[in-house]
Enzyme design. Sequence first.
Site, PDB file in Angstrom:
ATOM      1  CG  ASP A 106      45.163   7.202  10.033  1.00 48.31           C
ATOM      2  OD1 ASP A 106      45.856   6.195   9.823  1.00 48.31           O
ATOM      3  OD2 ASP A 106      45.626   8.350  10.046  1.00 48.31           O
ATOM      4  CG  ASP A 152      51.751   5.706   9.241  1.00 46.85           C
ATOM      5  OD1 ASP A 152      52.624   5.638   8.360  1.00 46.85           O
ATOM      6  OD2 ASP A 152      51.726   6.598  10.095  1.00 46.85           O
TER       7      ASP A 152
END
Length: 378
Positions: A94, A156
């Site tokens: 991330d 993601d």
Amino acid sequence: MNTTAQQAWVEEAWSKALAKTLNNTKRIGANFPHASQGGKYVLEGADWWTAGFWPGMLWQLYAESGEESLKAIAESCEQRLDEVLDRYVRLDHDLGFMWLLTSVANYKLTGSEASRIRALKAANYLAARFNLKGRYIRAWNPWREGEDNSGVAIIDCCMNMSLLFWASGATGDPRYSHIAEAHMDTVLEHFIRPDGSVYHIVNFDPETGEVKEKLGGQGYAPESAWSRGTAWALYGLALAYHHSGKAEYLYAAQQVSHFFLTRLPEDHVPHWDFRTGGATGDLRDTSAGSCAASALLLLSGLVAETEAHVYRDGAMKILESLYRNYGSWDNNDEEGLLLHGTSNYPENRNIDVPLIYGDFFFVEALARAKDAGPFYWE
Ligand code: GLY
């Protein structure tokens, strides 16, 4: 880009989002909100994956309004993230969500050299997560002693690839883009189903690169269709096409967006998973809606005008419904901008609450509708 009547509600929504955010800065300051409980955003540590969204939203609103207090808080958040970049052993994929919306945003808006260096450092850590055999970016480090998740990649991560594309542009070194394209090619091969829905998790053998299993992850079931995961794929594919010009990413973005748009309920705001068979009632995820709306507006600018309207109209219907039916505009006791987000249904966490990424993408989509960039993924 819109008719005058449409433009009027966009401006109204923007003003309300700006006013509410300015008010929220008084309590939240340079912290990291994630989900709102009882009207107040719960503040997470700087290491949580959502740490970029609040500063990112402040940069987006600052770029148009020039409100200096928003810039100052976004810069403080970015500085706080240094403790994570320099000292945290569990940094994961991330890095894009976290440093595109802080350091890349700052660099784009102010030219800050310190921010450019931070973002390049983050890009290097992200590139180092590439598994050459499986051609994927590893998602997480072990969550607990003895766990081996070195073969796990998740949908993601499509959003994080923009940090690698940015790093190639910033350095002139194509290695970052090569890694991003290799990962996105793996997404095309293993994550996107023929109907345009997506898997959340694919588990590879990290030694051979063979696929071991495909999992539903944050979705309802392995073969269901988690709506925010679908939005991550749609946005990430559109961005990969924007950065690379490879037509297969554009076609896949269109395929995923057709799945998304044709599964929306009457009010255009997605259920948290498109394939629950009704088992979770009417539960929505406004964050999937706002993320998809921003992605669809980007996509509408990447295709010929003859088909752009499909994506633009789809986006504006979602956005207008979020504004009119899901906003907290009249509730001063609620910090979240958008109600009814669903963070993690299978783990029973943050269900039917405002989520900071829902708010961020709502503001970003409004900025797209107003032609008020820049946009930090691009
Ligand atoms: N796994 C990040 C998300 O909730 O979308």
